[in-house]
Design a protein around this motif. Structure first.
Motif, PDB file in Angstrom:
ATOM      1  N   UNK A  86      22.641  90.484 -67.148  1.00  0.00           N
ATOM      2  CA  UNK A  86      21.220  89.926 -66.573  1.00  0.00           C
ATOM      3  C   UNK A  86      20.771  90.648 -65.341  1.00  0.00           C
ATOM      4  N   UNK A  87      21.875  91.292 -64.592  1.00  0.00           N
ATOM      5  CA  UNK A  87      21.537  91.738 -63.084  1.00  0.00           C
ATOM      6  C   UNK A  87      21.579  93.347 -63.311  1.00  0.00           C
ATOM      7  N   UNK A 117      31.159  91.919 -68.509  1.00  0.00           N
ATOM      8  CA  UNK A 117      30.030  92.335 -68.213  1.00  0.00           C
ATOM      9  C   UNK A 117      28.758  91.733 -69.196  1.00  0.00           C
ATOM     10  N   UNK A 118      28.877  91.569 -70.607  1.00  0.00           N
ATOM     11  CA  UNK A 118      28.012  91.061 -71.180  1.00  0.00           C
ATOM     12  C   UNK A 118      27.856  89.689 -71.461  1.00  0.00           C
ATOM     13  N   UNK A 119      28.653  89.029 -70.857  1.00  0.00           N
ATOM     14  CA  UNK A 119      28.706  87.562 -70.742  1.00  0.00           C
ATOM     15  C   UNK A 119      28.246  87.024 -69.259  1.00  0.00           C
ATOM     16  N   UNK A 163      25.071  96.874 -59.931  1.00  0.00           N
ATOM     17  CA  UNK A 163      25.402  95.859 -61.209  1.00  0.00           C
ATOM     18  C   UNK A 163      25.682  96.894 -62.169  1.00  0.00           C
ATOM     19  N   UNK A 164      26.340  97.938 -62.100  1.00  0.00           N
ATOM     20  CA  UNK A 164      27.116  98.960 -63.188  1.00  0.00           C
ATOM     21  C   UNK A 164      27.957  98.131 -64.122  1.00  0.00           C
ATOM     22  N   UNK A 221      38.081  96.652 -73.114  1.00  0.00           N
ATOM     23  CA  UNK A 221      37.306  95.427 -74.084  1.00  0.00           C
ATOM     24  C   UNK A 221      37.007  94.332 -73.217  1.00  0.00           C
ATOM     25  N   UNK A 222      37.861  94.028 -72.292  1.00  0.00           N
ATOM     26  CA  UNK A 222      37.847  92.762 -71.581  1.00  0.00           C
ATOM     27  C   UNK A 222      36.566  92.859 -70.251  1.00  0.00           C
TER      28      UNK A 222
END
Length: 566
Positions: A322-323, A316-318, A334-335, A310-311
């Motif tokens: 965008x990469x 990743x989303x925060x 950028x996986x 979850x962390x």
């Protein structure tokens, strides 16, 4: 049933070890699959003269779901769903238990996880994934302890080689559950379905063991949308990803709007009741046969817990989504690195899509998918996982070592063990291939672009059976998932569902320049080439391994071989 502390990987070697005998990669294990299915027999699934296991399972589910029970003993069977949040079976069974308790009735809730090493041997499950799974079980046990819920690990140890799809296993499992229920007259056992054929047939056998004392229930959970529910306008099964993906996204967005984002399931009324709770000790150590080839000095072991998953998604989303357009770059990829968590169910695909949808102001798909932004492309990759799950449900033989395109089973693959050995060990003389294969040996992970490069090279330049490589990945990937692995290899080898055209063969030098432009990735994993200024130009690598194949000539040979069967 063994109980004690969980132990991780046995002390492995400092360097990866390549087996002397590679024959286990050349075909299904004959101990467990004495009569592998033929294309003719598999085609019976297509012409409906043999029922698909998913159909048999759903028919049994429909027949029993209306039956009521007064059991006061509730049990969830963990499989590839090692999490608490958004776990369909766990949530439903726990909430039933809570309602039972609200009636001031005595009741008990427990969980189990089963181990059958014969399944692992038959399926070529590897130490990378299994050791990660055991660590995840340890974390799961601690999380359940806060709810005062025990986790029992049940070890099936038959006297002969038997898979879990056997009647003996079904009877053993039923008896273990009833044994744990003790004084209760009956038990509710709930689990989430797994869609590989062996696992579906396992559940079918266990469902047939139902009686007044043993109420077994199976739920759909792994996919965002239940498999086999999306059909074309004519009511047929999708065989092409793009139209399926568009419908998948539309269905999800509609559901998100309808439910105001209430897309996931939660356990009700969780309180920390661990003060006086004594954890059940789990005594299991992974045998050396599954770990002997794993190096002891490895990089970036991910934490095996639901909280870590979850962390990682949140981070990743925060910060990194965008990469995502750089996910194919081999050195600084950028996986999301969520794949190992998804494969064991430490996080659900639904939760990922929901969290991504909250971050997107343009929805989870663009009207023109070619204009998908980075976040939408990330969701699209989740869709691919669902698509391949749907594929193995609709075409069960995909999890039985057969290609989607039956005619490709007649392709004259070369049977060159030494060539395969050099591919496995990263000594082919093709720098980009060798760097990728060595990283896989040392870390148990390579990104999707890397997988495509070495899969194309094996199946087309070397003209080796794609199933050899698919089985190698099974045993060496920490994030191994059968449907995605078979789907990816089918795509690259042009033998699978919605595969690339047979004449599309990767140019290794171009792939190298595009996805490792400075050669840093190659030099990291192939130190013999550190002194070379240009590691992409094969003509300058005279001191390195001599290439085992001429890339241009092998391309022509592959085209001719494919033409003969198409």
């Amino acid at each position: 049933m063994k109980r004690g502390s969980i132990n991780g990987v046995s002390t492995p070697l400092k360097k990866p070890k390549l087996e002397d005998d590679l024959s286990l990669y050349f075909g299904p294990n004959k101990i467990y699959y004495k009569h592998p299915i033929s294309c003719g027999e598999a085609n019976k699934f297509n012409n409906r003269t043999r029922e698909k296991p998913i159909t048999l399972l759903n028919d049994l589910k429909s027949a029993i779901e209306t039956q009521n029970t007064t059991s006061r003993f509730f049990l969830h069977w963990f499989r590839s769903d090692l999490r608490l949040l958004d776990n369909t079976s766990l949530c439903k069974t726990w909430n039933e238990y809570v309602k039972w308790k609200e009636g001031k009735k005595e009741g008990r809730f427990i969980t189990v996880f089963t181990i059958n090493e014969h399944d692992w041997r038959a399926h070529l499950d590897g130490g990378w994934k299994l050791s990660f799974m055991l660590k995840a079980l340890f974390s799961l046990r601690d999380a359940l302890a806060k709810m005062a819920v025990p986790l029992y690990v049940l070890h099936y140890q038959p006297g002969t080689a038997q898979l879990s799809n056997s009647d003996n296993f079904a009877e053993w499992f039923k008896n273990e559950c009833l044994g744990l229920a003790k004084e209760s007259e009956s038990v509710i056992v709930s689990a989430n379905a797994e869609y590989e054929s062996d696992e579906l047939y396992r559940d079918i056998r266990i469902l047939k063991k139902r009686d007044d004392s043993f109420n077994f229930q199976v739920h759909h959970d792994i996919c965002v949308l239940e498999p086999c529910t999306l059909k074309t306008g004519k009511g047929s099964i999708y065989t092409i990803f793009t139209p399926w993906y568009k419908k998948w996204a539309v269905e999800i967005e509609a559901y998100l709007k309808k439910t105001d984002g209430a897309f996931i399931q939660k356990i009700d009324d969780i309180e920390d009741n661990s003060k006086d709770f004594e954890k059940i000790q789990i005594n299991y150590e992974l045998p050396e046969e599954f770990t002997s080839y794993i190096p002891s000095s490895t990089e970036n072991h991910p934490e095996a817990s639901e909280a870590a998953a979850i962390e990682l998604l949140s981070s990743f989303l925060d910060q990194k989504v965008n990469s995502y357009d750089k996910k194919d770059i081999l050195r600084d990829e950028g996986s999301s690195h969520l794949s190992c968590y998804l494969s064991l169910g430490l996080i659900s695909s639904r939760y990922i899509v929901l969290q991504a949808s909250k971050k997107s102001k343009q929805g989870i798909i663009s009207k023109d998918i070619k204009k998908n932004n980075c976040l939408q492309e990330f969701v699209r990759e989740v869709a691919w996982r669902d698509f391949y799950k749907n594929a193995i449900c609709n075409w069960p033989y995909l999890s039985m070592d057969l290609p989607f395109k039956f005619e490709m089973d007649n392709l004259r693959w070369k049977r060159e063990e030494e060539t395969f050995r050099k591919w496995c060990s990263g000594t082919t003389g093709i720098p980009i291939v060798d760097a990728i294969m060595r990283k896989l040996l040392y870390t148990g992970y390579i990104n999707n672009r890397a997988r495509m490069i070495v899969a194309s090279f094996l199946s087309k330049n070397l003209l080796l059976d794609w199933r050899w490589g698919e089985r190698w990945f099974r045993r060496h990937l920490r994030d191994y998932d059968l449907s995605s692995n078979v789907g990816g290899w089918g795509f690259c080898s042009s033998t699978g569902i919605d595969a690339q055209p047979y004449f599309r063969i990767f140019n290794m030098e171009l792939q190298s320049k595009r996805y490792d432009p400075k050669g840093d990735f190659i030099k990291r994993w192939v130190p013999e080439l550190k002194s070379f200024s240009d590691v992409h130009n094969l003509a300058k690598t005279a001191e390195y391994h001599h290439p085992i194949v001429d890339l241009k000539q092998s391309r022509e040979e592959a085209l001719e071989a494919y033409r003969q069967v198409i």
